[in-house]
Design a protein around this motif. Sequence first.
Motif, PDB file in Angstrom:
ATOM      1  N   SER A  59       0.702  -1.128  -0.102  1.00  0.00           N
ATOM      2  CA  SER A  59       0.152   0.002  -0.075  1.00  0.00           C
ATOM      3  C   SER A  59       0.788   1.439  -0.052  1.00  0.00           C
ATOM      4  O   SER A  59       0.568   2.247  -0.674  1.00  0.00           O
ATOM      5  N   GLN A  90      -2.366  11.238   6.711  1.00  0.00           N
ATOM      6  CA  GLN A  90      -3.808  10.938   6.224  1.00  0.00           C
ATOM      7  C   GLN A  90      -3.932   9.663   5.338  1.00  0.00           C
ATOM      8  O   GLN A  90      -4.729   8.476   5.645  1.00  0.00           O
ATOM      9  N   HIS A  91      -2.828   9.434   4.544  1.00  0.00           N
ATOM     10  CA  HIS A  91      -2.747   8.191   3.813  1.00  0.00           C
ATOM     11  C   HIS A  91      -2.472   7.073   4.736  1.00  0.00           C
ATOM     12  O   HIS A  91      -2.898   5.944   4.359  1.00  0.00           O
ATOM     13  N   THR A  92      -1.366   7.305   5.598  1.00  0.00           N
ATOM     14  CA  THR A  92      -1.132   6.107   6.244  1.00  0.00           C
ATOM     15  C   THR A  92      -2.113   5.599   7.297  1.00  0.00           C
ATOM     16  O   THR A  92      -2.371   4.494   7.703  1.00  0.00           O
ATOM     17  N   GLN A  93      -2.823   6.649   7.763  1.00  0.00           N
ATOM     18  CA  GLN A  93      -3.841   6.300   8.857  1.00  0.00           C
ATOM     19  C   GLN A  93      -5.206   5.637   7.768  1.00  0.00           C
ATOM     20  O   GLN A  93      -5.725   4.571   8.413  1.00  0.00           O
ATOM     21  N   LEU A  94      -5.407   6.027   6.406  1.00  0.00           N
ATOM     22  CA  LEU A  94      -6.287   5.236   5.827  1.00  0.00           C
ATOM     23  C   LEU A  94      -5.774   3.811   5.624  1.00  0.00           C
ATOM     24  O   LEU A  94      -6.691   2.755   5.627  1.00  0.00           O
ATOM     25  N   GLU A 120      -3.873   1.994   7.444  1.00  0.00           N
ATOM     26  CA  GLU A 120      -4.226   1.439   8.842  1.00  0.00           C
ATOM     27  C   GLU A 120      -5.868   0.884   8.960  1.00  0.00           C
ATOM     28  O   GLU A 120      -6.024  -0.529   9.222  1.00  0.00           O
ATOM     29  N   SER A 121      -6.718   1.772   8.608  1.00  0.00           N
ATOM     30  CA  SER A 121      -8.139   1.578   8.624  1.00  0.00           C
ATOM     31  C   SER A 121      -8.445   0.291   7.664  1.00  0.00           C
ATOM     32  O   SER A 121      -9.428  -0.245   8.086  1.00  0.00           O
ATOM     33  N   GLN A 122      -7.968   0.401   6.283  1.00  0.00           N
ATOM     34  CA  GLN A 122      -8.340  -0.542   5.411  1.00  0.00           C
ATOM     35  C   GLN A 122      -7.895  -1.959   5.809  1.00  0.00           C
ATOM     36  O   GLN A 122      -8.341  -2.719   5.457  1.00  0.00           O
TER      37      GLN A 122
END
Length: 163
Positions: free
Chosen positions: A25, A72-76, A78-80
């Motif tokens: 990712s 923001q991308h890394t948190q997304l 993680e969430s995914q």
Amino acid sequence: MISVYIGLGSNLALPEKQIQAACSSLAALPSTALIMCSSLYRSQPMGPQDQPDYVNAVALIETKLSADSLLQHTQLIESQQGRTRNANRWGPRTLDLDMLLYGKQQIDKEYLQVPHCGMKQREFVLYPLFEIAPDLILPCGEILSELLLTCPLNGLRKMAPLK
């Protein structure tokens, strides 16, 4: 392009696969290239000990994304991958992505501290980071190889190269 080191950790839901998926990712982020990933390392949990050991790694990316956008991308990611944030700060998790270093910048915001706070004392960060950047000098001027001299392994075990 800015060189960014990302710490990866997981102790739930097939941790090795979680780390591999996270690296894929990271490689797919816009205006970003995955340069390399360390081997996988097994470490004891930092917080409560009634949870599985962690699998950790460090990735080096080069990106044109701002630090805020990258966060923001890394948190997304993680969430995914099933990460849920709860009150248990050091509890088990499917994936944890920490921005360790963002070029030579020092960032101090309520939601983002770079270099990552505590990284200088965490064996599961320093040893994988040293594997991929043995000559690294931190933005504060400290030399990574010298930090290892005062950082015990605490049971950290190198597992295998990331596939």
